[in-house]
Design a protein around this motif. Structure first.
Motif, PDB file in Angstrom:
ATOM      1  N   SER A  61       0.836  -1.201   0.000  1.00 38.09           N
ATOM      2  CA  SER A  61       0.000   0.000   0.000  1.00 38.09           C
ATOM      3  C   SER A  61       0.876   1.258   0.000  1.00 38.09           C
ATOM      4  O   SER A  61       0.523   2.272  -0.605  1.00 38.09           O
ATOM      5  CB  SER A  61      -0.926  -0.002   1.225  1.00 38.09           C
ATOM      6  OG  SER A  61      -1.802  -1.107   1.156  1.00 38.09           O
ATOM      7  N   SER A 105      -4.867   1.343   2.747  1.00 38.30           N
ATOM      8  CA  SER A 105      -4.787   0.027   3.383  1.00 38.30           C
ATOM      9  C   SER A 105      -5.772  -0.941   2.755  1.00 38.30           C
ATOM     10  O   SER A 105      -6.954  -0.641   2.619  1.00 38.30           O
ATOM     11  CB  SER A 105      -5.088   0.158   4.877  1.00 38.30           C
ATOM     12  OG  SER A 105      -5.055  -1.101   5.504  1.00 38.30           O
ATOM     13  N   GLN A 106      -5.284  -2.111   2.384  1.00 34.14           N
ATOM     14  CA  GLN A 106      -6.180  -3.152   1.892  1.00 34.14           C
ATOM     15  C   GLN A 106      -7.082  -3.602   3.020  1.00 34.14           C
ATOM     16  O   GLN A 106      -8.301  -3.534   2.916  1.00 34.14           O
ATOM     17  CB  GLN A 106      -5.347  -4.323   1.356  1.00 34.14           C
ATOM     18  CG  GLN A 106      -6.129  -5.424   0.644  1.00 34.14           C
ATOM     19  CD  GLN A 106      -6.941  -6.330   1.560  1.00 34.14           C
ATOM     20  OE1 GLN A 106      -8.165  -6.496   1.360  1.00 34.14           O
ATOM     21  NE2 GLN A 106      -6.337  -6.886   2.580  1.00 34.14           N
ATOM     22  N   SER A 107      -6.503  -4.057   4.117  1.00 34.50           N
ATOM     23  CA  SER A 107      -7.277  -4.665   5.210  1.00 34.50           C
ATOM     24  C   SER A 107      -8.068  -3.636   6.005  1.00 34.50           C
ATOM     25  O   SER A 107      -9.099  -3.950   6.592  1.00 34.50           O
ATOM     26  CB  SER A 107      -6.327  -5.397   6.155  1.00 34.50           C
ATOM     27  OG  SER A 107      -5.427  -4.462   6.759  1.00 34.50           O
ATOM     28  N   THR A 110      -4.370  -2.445   9.581  1.00 39.04           N
ATOM     29  CA  THR A 110      -2.938  -2.374   9.881  1.00 39.04           C
ATOM     30  C   THR A 110      -2.712  -1.416  11.057  1.00 39.04           C
ATOM     31  O   THR A 110      -3.067  -0.234  10.988  1.00 39.04           O
ATOM     32  CB  THR A 110      -2.166  -1.927   8.631  1.00 39.04           C
ATOM     33  OG1 THR A 110      -2.416  -2.891   7.610  1.00 39.04           O
ATOM     34  CG2 THR A 110      -0.667  -1.822   8.891  1.00 39.04           C
ATOM     35  N   GLU A 246       8.720 -11.974  -0.981  1.00 44.57           N
ATOM     36  CA  GLU A 246       7.655 -12.621  -0.209  1.00 44.57           C
ATOM     37  C   GLU A 246       7.351 -14.029  -0.682  1.00 44.57           C
ATOM     38  O   GLU A 246       7.096 -14.912   0.125  1.00 44.57           O
ATOM     39  CB  GLU A 246       6.339 -11.835  -0.397  1.00 44.57           C
ATOM     40  CG  GLU A 246       6.268 -10.515   0.288  1.00 44.57           C
ATOM     41  CD  GLU A 246       4.928  -9.872   0.032  1.00 44.57           C
ATOM     42  OE1 GLU A 246       4.124  -9.809   0.977  1.00 44.57           O
ATOM     43  OE2 GLU A 246       4.656  -9.443  -1.110  1.00 44.57           O
TER      44      GLU A 246
END
Ligand code: F6R
Length: 366
Positions: A61, A105-107, A110, A246
């Protein structure tokens, strides 16, 4: 539930024509020349008049934030700073009333990003959220914002959320730049068309999957990799390196291509794959000369370029071609080979790409 794909990561990579389309739908009308974003509209004047936009985020992000920095500065002529949420929250940053904070932010959960915006809000800044998960903590604490509408992202490595973040941030910049008058009508209309064309171009990029898989097989045993790009593609290089680390556990670093001379070029030898994100844009000639420097030191160049770019393809060992697009929207295309390359290298090495070791999907502890 993986919809016929072997992994969520691959499914989510392949969903991107649809997720970007979903993100644009109901907002962008390229014919009428309108962008409808009610949360942003409410604060449009305040954003236009901001002295400064501070973007706070982590990981992928944060990379989307870096692309947005280039776009906002170009189209809106507003000074933008992009901050790692973890650093921003602890260092007693200067925040003035009238500063606009964009949290990405995706979620939406965070921890560092959440606390960073809580602190900034207490100091009187306007908080805009660019969030994927509806009703999440970051979405709730933001004064306004825009959801990315990419749907649930299950694979631990972020893919479709990133391109949706870019789509939302680009729309915000186009809207503000046009209202502010720093973006003229013709260029505005042209960029709306460019954005509208992205989902179909993503479909074209995805057709290179077999080529990318073959390249992945070739380089799967590399110990290190370098990712280079300039301008709008510099953050894409960072994102490519992060994806590779990752998913395949290969050490990788992303750099602005010109910065290589200031140290990293010492790493280059015939065993080092160097991924260039080198689509045709206002930086292209400069990137080509960086490619020449790597080739002269026998580095193995994997180049992400536009169709018909003979000059770059002559310098590269391996090429991945993607459709031409305006530089403002090009990262939504150039990011996709980064994702696929990491995916196929991870697969070739036999790793669990959906659940890379030591990583959690949302980092709710600092
Ligand atoms: C990388 C990745 C992480 C997240 C980061 C921020 O593939 O998934 O780097 O991007 O943890 O997460 P969000 O966007 O949920 O705040």
């Amino acid at each position: 539930e993986k919809g016929g794909y072997d992994h969520f990561m691959l499914k989510e990579i392949f969903e991107q024509p649809q997720t970007i389309y979903d993100c644009l739908r109901g907002r962008l009308d390229a014919q009428a020349g309108t962008i409808t974003m009610s949360g942003i509209q409410k604060y449009a004047e305040q954003i236009s008049n901001a002295n400064r936009i501070i973007i706070v985020a982590c990981g992928t992000s944060w990379h989307a934030g870096l692309v947005a920095e280039y776009i906002f500065e170009e189209l809106c002529r507003i000074n933008v700073e992009v901050e790692y949420a973890s650093e921003f929250r602890y260092r007693n940053p200067v925040i003035n009333k009238g500063d606009v904070i964009i949290a990405i932010s995706q979620s939406g959960e965070t921890a560092d990003t959440l606390v960073a915006i809580e602190n900034a809000k207490a100091k009187g800044a306007l908080i805009l959220g660019v969030v994927n998960v509806v009703g999440s903590s970051i979405a709730r604490i933001s004064d306004a914002g825009a959801y990315t509408h990419a749907g649930p992202e299950i694979g631990v490595a972020s893919t479709k959320a990133f391109t949706a973040q870019l789509a939302v941030l680009t729309m915000i910049a186009l809207k503000i730049g046009y209202e502010k008058g720093t973006l003229d009508h013709d260029r505005y209309m042209q960029l709306l068309q460019e954005l509208d064309a992205i989902p179909d171009k993503v479909t074209e990029v995805l057709r290179s999957k077999d080529n990318i898989q073959a390249i992945a097989e070739k380089y799967k045993d590399a110990k290190d990799a370098l990712y280079l790009g300039r301008g709008y593609n510099f953050p894409v290089a960072l994102e490519g390196a992060l994806k590779l680390k990752e998913i395949s556990y290969i050490h990788a670093e992303g750099y602005p291509a010109a910065e290589m001379k200031h140290g990293p070029i010492a790493l280059v030898d015939e065993d080092l794959p160097v991924v260039f994100v080198a689509t045709k844009d206002s930086y292209h000639e400069k990137v080509v000369s960086n490619m020449q420097e790597i080739k002269a030191r026998k580095g193995k160049i994997i180049a992400v370029i536009n169709e018909g770019d003979e000059q770059s393809s002559a310098l590269a060992q391996d090429i991945i071609t993607i459709p031409q697009a305006d530089e403002i929207v090009a990262p939504m295309l150039s990011a996709i080979p980064m994702q696929l390359l990491a995916y196929y290298i991870g697969i070739a090495k036999g790793y669990d790409v959906d659940k890379p070791r030591n990583l959690a999907k949302s980092v709710t502890v600092e």
